[in-house]
Design a protein around this motif. Sequence first.
Motif, short mmCIF file in Angstrom:
data_model
loop_
_atom_site.label_atom_id
_atom_site.label_comp_id
_atom_site.label_asym_id
_atom_site.label_seq_id
_atom_site.Cartn_x
_atom_site.Cartn_y
_atom_site.Cartn_z
N TYR A 109 9.97 -18.98 -37.23
CA TYR A 109 10.72 -17.96 -37.48
C TYR A 109 10.73 -16.48 -36.73
CZ TYR A 109 12.53 -19.68 -41.80
OH TYR A 109 13.24 -20.30 -42.88
N ARG A 110 9.46 -16.24 -36.06
CA ARG A 110 8.79 -15.46 -35.11
C ARG A 110 10.23 -14.68 -34.70
NH1 ARG A 110 5.30 -19.60 -31.16
NH2 ARG A 110 7.20 -21.22 -30.16
N ASN A 111 11.27 -15.57 -34.28
CA ASN A 111 12.31 -14.54 -33.48
C ASN A 111 13.16 -14.31 -34.53
OD1 ASN A 111 11.12 -14.95 -30.88
ND2 ASN A 111 12.07 -17.18 -30.53
N SER A 112 13.41 -14.75 -35.84
CA SER A 112 14.57 -13.91 -37.24
C SER A 112 13.83 -12.78 -36.86
CB SER A 112 13.57 -14.92 -38.14
OG SER A 112 12.55 -14.24 -38.66
N PRO A 113 14.97 -11.84 -37.30
CA PRO A 113 14.72 -10.72 -37.64
C PRO A 113 14.00 -9.79 -38.44
CG PRO A 113 17.56 -10.77 -38.02
CD PRO A 113 15.98 -12.51 -37.84
N CYS A 114 12.72 -10.15 -38.88
CA CYS A 114 12.50 -9.86 -39.72
C CYS A 114 10.70 -9.96 -40.11
CB CYS A 114 12.94 -9.40 -40.98
SG CYS A 114 14.27 -9.06 -40.97
N PHE A 115 10.43 -11.31 -38.94
CA PHE A 115 9.19 -12.10 -39.79
C PHE A 115 8.16 -10.30 -39.31
CE2 PHE A 115 6.06 -14.46 -36.95
CZ PHE A 115 5.27 -15.11 -39.06
N ASP A 116 7.98 -9.90 -37.90
CA ASP A 116 7.13 -9.15 -38.01
C ASP A 116 7.28 -8.07 -39.22
OD1 ASP A 116 6.89 -10.51 -35.61
OD2 ASP A 116 7.89 -8.77 -34.44
N PHE A 117 7.95 -8.07 -39.56
CA PHE A 117 7.36 -6.91 -40.70
C PHE A 117 7.26 -7.95 -41.87
CE2 PHE A 117 9.06 -4.86 -44.04
CZ PHE A 117 9.40 -3.46 -43.82
N TYR A 118 7.27 -9.27 -42.01
CA TYR A 118 6.12 -9.16 -43.20
C TYR A 118 5.17 -9.66 -42.81
CZ TYR A 118 10.03 -8.23 -46.21
OH TYR A 118 11.08 -7.17 -46.67
N GLU A 119 4.84 -10.28 -42.05
CA GLU A 119 4.38 -10.95 -40.91
C GLU A 119 2.41 -10.96 -41.80
OE1 GLU A 119 0.58 -13.28 -38.87
OE2 GLU A 119 1.54 -10.63 -38.55
N PRO A 120 2.01 -9.68 -41.75
CA PRO A 120 0.74 -9.04 -42.07
C PRO A 120 0.45 -10.27 -43.77
CG PRO A 120 1.28 -7.87 -40.90
CD PRO A 120 2.65 -8.38 -41.05
N GLU A 121 1.26 -9.61 -44.47
CA GLU A 121 1.29 -9.28 -45.57
C GLU A 121 1.27 -10.59 -46.42
OE1 GLU A 121 2.84 -6.23 -48.27
OE2 GLU A 121 4.37 -5.90 -46.32
N ILE A 122 2.28 -11.57 -44.94
CA ILE A 122 2.61 -13.06 -46.01
C ILE A 122 0.87 -14.11 -45.67
CG2 ILE A 122 3.79 -15.56 -45.51
CD1 ILE A 122 5.30 -13.50 -46.63
N ARG A 123 0.71 -13.03 -44.02
CA ARG A 123 -0.84 -13.79 -43.92
C ARG A 123 -1.83 -13.50 -45.10
NH1 ARG A 123 -1.81 -16.34 -39.18
NH2 ARG A 123 0.14 -16.41 -38.44
N ALA A 124 -1.54 -12.34 -45.61
CA ALA A 124 -2.92 -11.90 -47.15
C ALA A 124 -1.74 -12.67 -47.79
CB ALA A 124 -2.48 -11.16 -46.81
N ASP A 125 -1.13 -13.28 -48.78
CA ASP A 125 -0.30 -13.58 -49.80
C ASP A 125 -1.68 -15.14 -49.62
OD1 ASP A 125 0.90 -11.58 -50.45
OD2 ASP A 125 2.47 -11.76 -49.96
N PHE A 126 -1.51 -15.96 -48.26
CA PHE A 126 -1.44 -17.45 -48.50
C PHE A 126 -3.25 -17.33 -48.47
CE2 PHE A 126 3.23 -18.35 -47.22
CZ PHE A 126 3.17 -19.05 -47.22
N ASP A 127 -4.14 -16.36 -48.05
CA ASP A 127 -5.01 -16.23 -47.51
C ASP A 127 -5.40 -16.36 -49.53
OD1 ASP A 127 -7.73 -15.91 -46.81
OD2 ASP A 127 -8.23 -13.89 -48.15
N THR A 128 -4.72 -15.66 -49.98
CA THR A 128 -5.23 -15.99 -51.98
C THR A 128 -5.33 -16.73 -52.86
OG1 THR A 128 -5.07 -13.31 -51.91
CG2 THR A 128 -4.83 -14.43 -53.50
N ALA A 129 -3.97 -17.13 -51.95
CA ALA A 129 -2.81 -18.64 -53.03
C ALA A 129 -4.19 -20.21 -52.35
CB ALA A 129 -1.65 -18.37 -51.92
N SER A 130 -4.79 -19.34 -51.49
CA SER A 130 -5.92 -20.84 -50.60
C SER A 130 -6.84 -21.06 -51.05
CB SER A 130 -6.13 -20.29 -49.13
OG SER A 130 -6.96 -19.25 -49.33
#
Length: 294
Positions: A109-130
């Motif tokens: 998804y790095r070339n999708s229109p909105c990946f960069d917009f959500y990427e920092p928050e998604i990473r934080a979400d996965f860190d919590t889930a881990s």
Amino acid sequence: MASTPDSDHRPAQPERPVTPVTALLLPGYSPDLSWLARALHADRVILDDLHPFSRKSKVHRTKIRTPDGHQWLTIPFVREDRRKPIRQVRIDSRRPWTGHHLQALEYNYRNSPCFDFYEPEIRADFDTASRCEFLVDAVRHLMQRQWLYLELPEFPQWASGLVAGMAAGMDNRAATGAEPSPFQNLYDALASDRTVVWQEPDSRNYQKPHPRATEPRFASQSSPKPGRHDSGLPPRSGHDSASVSKAEFDQTGLPVYRQHFPGFVPGCGALDLLFEYGPDAWQVLDLLAINSKT
């Protein structure tokens, strides 16, 4: 036109009562459009974390787009827990999963229109889930965050909390000498209610069918065949008229939306919609109209 005798005094016909709808759905890592359509149009949504876990379900997995089609992302679970209720299933901590999932999302998804917009928050979400021991806790966190990003209404209630409330009510009635509750479990409770039940889409192999279960009919299914046709929805503004009033639907009645790889793969999770549309995901969610609740 002349009225017939007594026509002016004929009693008005009572309106047919609308049967309320309860969506009894399994929680999911990243629910797809069919799941979201049920959740958004039901009168009440219950996430059934009391249901026996099945590896065939989408509780622990979701579909994402790839250049060649799709890929499943799966949260590993402890095999000994596979017959337990969903809320008691543990994540297999011997198999780190969040790094692999984030890598797959970034690659595809790095070339999708909105990946960069959500990427920092998604990473934080996965860190919590881990850091979650139980599958339901990781799924709850990821679902709630995606619910927030999609700007959806109030998050659904969990079956375990609902049944706990029933048990408390039974104790209170017993203490006061009142009539005890007839509800033995969640399915009995819903069967006793005057409600129609929508269940997980395509779940006959892993979700116990409810006696009141029925399938919703999407508004787009009133068209004689799938394809591009009038969605029946007014545009939100003049700028949106082309994308909202005319839309393409698949054979199941769900909208076909833009994906950054050629073609369209149905059944992808909400993460796919977020990375493709971002804050404009409502353009797709607004098309999840259902004709009738009964």
